[in-house]
Design a protein around this motif. Structure first.
Motif, PDB file in Angstrom:
ATOM      1  N   LYS A 141       0.850  -1.208   0.000  1.00  0.00           N
ATOM      2  CA  LYS A 141       0.000   0.000   0.000  1.00  0.00           C
ATOM      3  C   LYS A 141       0.877   1.246   0.000  1.00  0.00           C
ATOM      4  O   LYS A 141       1.809   1.331   0.789  1.00  0.00           O
ATOM      5  CB  LYS A 141      -0.871   0.058   1.264  1.00  0.00           C
ATOM      6  CG  LYS A 141      -1.529  -1.252   1.635  1.00  0.00           C
ATOM      7  CD  LYS A 141      -2.855  -1.415   0.974  1.00  0.00           C
ATOM      8  CE  LYS A 141      -3.485  -2.728   1.421  1.00  0.00           C
ATOM      9  NZ  LYS A 141      -4.189  -3.400   0.364  1.00  0.00           N
TER      10      LYS A 141
ATOM     11  N   THR B 106     -10.163   5.554 -14.503  1.00  0.00           N
ATOM     12  CA  THR B 106      -9.416   4.989 -13.374  1.00  0.00           C
ATOM     13  C   THR B 106      -9.835   3.533 -13.166  1.00  0.00           C
ATOM     14  O   THR B 106     -10.683   3.005 -13.888  1.00  0.00           O
ATOM     15  CB  THR B 106      -9.658   5.807 -12.084  1.00  0.00           C
ATOM     16  OG1 THR B 106     -10.996   5.579 -11.631  1.00  0.00           O
ATOM     17  CG2 THR B 106      -9.450   7.299 -12.334  1.00  0.00           C
TER      18      THR B 106
ATOM     19  N   LEU C 141      -4.388   9.633  -7.512  1.00  0.00           N
ATOM     20  CA  LEU C 141      -5.688   9.796  -6.857  1.00  0.00           C
ATOM     21  C   LEU C 141      -6.310  11.089  -7.367  1.00  0.00           C
ATOM     22  O   LEU C 141      -5.742  12.166  -7.179  1.00  0.00           O
ATOM     23  CB  LEU C 141      -5.512   9.872  -5.335  1.00  0.00           C
ATOM     24  CG  LEU C 141      -6.776  10.174  -4.534  1.00  0.00           C
ATOM     25  CD1 LEU C 141      -7.741   9.007  -4.544  1.00  0.00           C
ATOM     26  CD2 LEU C 141      -6.443  10.528  -3.094  1.00  0.00           C
TER      27      LEU C 141
ATOM     28  N   VAL D  36      -6.958   5.799  -8.907  1.00  0.00           N
ATOM     29  CA  VAL D  36      -8.200   5.857  -8.145  1.00  0.00           C
ATOM     30  C   VAL D  36      -8.872   7.220  -8.310  1.00  0.00           C
ATOM     31  O   VAL D  36      -8.193   8.228  -8.456  1.00  0.00           O
ATOM     32  CB  VAL D  36      -7.890   5.657  -6.634  1.00  0.00           C
ATOM     33  CG1 VAL D  36      -9.156   5.527  -5.828  1.00  0.00           C
ATOM     34  CG2 VAL D  36      -7.015   4.457  -6.410  1.00  0.00           C
TER      35      VAL D  36
ATOM     36  N   ALA E  48       1.214   5.908  -8.687  1.00  0.00           N
ATOM     37  CA  ALA E  48      -0.189   5.880  -8.246  1.00  0.00           C
ATOM     38  C   ALA E  48      -0.799   7.262  -8.492  1.00  0.00           C
ATOM     39  O   ALA E  48      -0.090   8.271  -8.463  1.00  0.00           O
ATOM     40  CB  ALA E  48      -0.266   5.533  -6.767  1.00  0.00           C
TER      41      ALA E  48
ATOM     42  N   GLU F 190      -7.616   2.658   1.533  1.00  0.00           N
ATOM     43  CA  GLU F 190      -6.308   2.080   1.236  1.00  0.00           C
ATOM     44  C   GLU F 190      -6.033   2.246  -0.248  1.00  0.00           C
ATOM     45  O   GLU F 190      -6.904   1.974  -1.072  1.00  0.00           O
ATOM     46  CB  GLU F 190      -6.274   0.602   1.592  1.00  0.00           C
ATOM     47  CG  GLU F 190      -6.505   0.366   3.075  1.00  0.00           C
ATOM     48  CD  GLU F 190      -6.187  -1.052   3.509  1.00  0.00           C
ATOM     49  OE1 GLU F 190      -5.997  -1.250   4.714  1.00  0.00           O
ATOM     50  OE2 GLU F 190      -6.141  -1.955   2.641  1.00  0.00           O
ATOM     51  N   ILE F 191      -4.838   2.680  -0.583  1.00  0.00           N
ATOM     52  CA  ILE F 191      -4.458   2.828  -1.996  1.00  0.00           C
ATOM     53  C   ILE F 191      -3.199   2.010  -2.247  1.00  0.00           C
ATOM     54  O   ILE F 191      -2.204   2.132  -1.512  1.00  0.00           O
ATOM     55  CB  ILE F 191      -4.225   4.312  -2.347  1.00  0.00           C
ATOM     56  CG1 ILE F 191      -5.522   5.085  -2.110  1.00  0.00           C
ATOM     57  CG2 ILE F 191      -3.776   4.466  -3.803  1.00  0.00           C
ATOM     58  CD1 ILE F 191      -5.402   6.570  -2.219  1.00  0.00           C
ATOM     59  N   GLU F 192      -3.302   1.151  -3.258  1.00  0.00           N
ATOM     60  CA  GLU F 192      -2.157   0.286  -3.593  1.00  0.00           C
ATOM     61  C   GLU F 192      -1.084   1.092  -4.313  1.00  0.00           C
ATOM     62  O   GLU F 192      -1.385   2.081  -4.975  1.00  0.00           O
ATOM     63  CB  GLU F 192      -2.610  -0.833  -4.559  1.00  0.00           C
ATOM     64  CG  GLU F 192      -3.752  -1.678  -4.087  1.00  0.00           C
ATOM     65  CD  GLU F 192      -3.358  -2.646  -2.991  1.00  0.00           C
ATOM     66  OE1 GLU F 192      -2.179  -3.062  -2.956  1.00  0.00           O
ATOM     67  OE2 GLU F 192      -4.230  -2.969  -2.168  1.00  0.00           O
TER      68      GLU F 192
ATOM     69  N   GLU G  26      -1.697   2.257  -8.059  1.00  0.00           N
ATOM     70  CA  GLU G  26      -3.142   2.203  -8.353  1.00  0.00           C
ATOM     71  C   GLU G  26      -3.630   3.550  -8.911  1.00  0.00           C
ATOM     72  O   GLU G  26      -3.043   4.600  -8.635  1.00  0.00           O
ATOM     73  CB  GLU G  26      -3.922   1.852  -7.082  1.00  0.00           C
ATOM     74  CG  GLU G  26      -5.319   1.323  -7.368  1.00  0.00           C
ATOM     75  CD  GLU G  26      -6.128   0.960  -6.119  1.00  0.00           C
ATOM     76  OE1 GLU G  26      -7.172   0.330  -6.280  1.00  0.00           O
ATOM     77  OE2 GLU G  26      -5.723   1.333  -5.003  1.00  0.00           O
TER      78      GLU G  26
END
Ligand SMILES: Nc1ncnc2c1ncn2[C@@H]1O[C@H](COP(=O)(O)OP(=O)(O)OP(=O)(O)O)[C@@H](O)[C@H]1O
Length: 252
Positions: A3, A211, A199, A37, A197, A30-32, A35
């Motif tokens: 994460k 996403t 967001l 998102v 990643a 939780e953000i991998e 990832e």
């Protein structure tokens, strides 16, 4: 550690006395690593507040944020600022740039502060990024002499200068026409494909549909989530349809 971010029961309140209310009511996110998102939700539901909390831009009243395994509340202000500067990138709806500096200097300015790299190295990196996003020829212009899409590309270059582990985007396409918005989303997809990643906070279903996971907020909590396969340029309309159907289902 898979994460990149864990936000654990985050509570954030504003106001005093009877006026006091929770804008984040115990949000767990939780953000991998790597990832992509999005966060959607009605105006005032707490999307930007959540982003500020996860990025250590603002302190929470309760709960904790782990960034790459490190508890942000245990860091001093300087350490936290350093982590934000070197490991996180930020892209906003309107990039804030200094009017009296040209685009190149605006891109390199934040990296010059407290950096061990020399100016030539930093400038070369900025030029390489500008080339990559298609604004190499604009380096001498100032922010009033470029289009909104070009300015946002410059903002993305600035966010990428320190090769961050995550990019936070607050309505990064909100001020753009649909063609420029799509081009910026193509750029985000490329950056994500290289392992960064991302967001994004957005109101736009076409943005969220690019996403792979969308969190839907309402009144300071995450009320639903939609998972999609990583975007590969196909089934764009089908993905947008899934996002809008979910928005209708939960009344956004
Ligand atoms: N510094 C602050 N002081 C007081 N209230 C605040 C502060 N920041 C945000 N709020 C309030 O918290 C709530 C959530 O704000 P936030 O900006 O997170 O919402 P949002 O979902 O991002 O909204 P939008 O889509 O309109 O940008 C709003 O009611 C807002 O007025």
């Amino acid at each position: 550690m898979k994460k990149i971010i864990i936000g654990d029961h985050l509570i954030k309140s504003f106001g005093e006395g009877d006026e006091r209310r929770n804008v984040l009511g115990g949000v767990t996110v939780e953000i991998e690593k790597g990832e992509f998102v999005a966060v959607m939700g009605p105006s005032g539901s707490g999307k930007s507040t959540l982003m500020f909390a996860l990025s250590g831009t603002d302190h929470v009243n309760d709960g904790k944020v782990l960034f790459d395994g490190k508890d942000l509340s245990k860091l001093g202000e300087n350490e936290l600022a350093d982590m934000r500067r070197t490991q996180m990138g930020f892209v906003f709806q309107q990039p804030t740039m200094l009017k009296h500096l040209n685009i190149l200097d605006n891109i390199i300015l934040p990296s010059m502060r407290g950096s061990r790299r020399n100016a030539a190295e930093i400038t070369a990196k900025a030029r390489a990024l500008m080339q990559r996003v298609g604004i190499a020829e604009l380096e001498k212009r100032d922010m009033t002499q470029v289009s909104g899409g070009q300015l946002q590309r410059a903002g993305i270059c600035r966010a990428l200068m320190n090769s961050p582990k995550i990019i936070f985007g607050d309505e990064p396409t909100g001020a753009l026409n649909s063609k420029s918005a799509q081009e910026i989303m193509d750029l985000f997809s490329e950056i994500n494909a290289e392992g960064t990643a991302i967001l994004l906070v957005t109101h736009d279903a076409t943005v969220a549909a690019r996403t792979e996971r969308i969190m839907f907020m309402r009144d300071g909590t995450i009320v639903s989530e939609l998972k999609l396969p990583k975007y590969n340029g196909t089934d764009t309309d089908g993905r947008v349809g899934q996002v809008t159907a979910k928005m209708r289902e939960i009344g956004i």
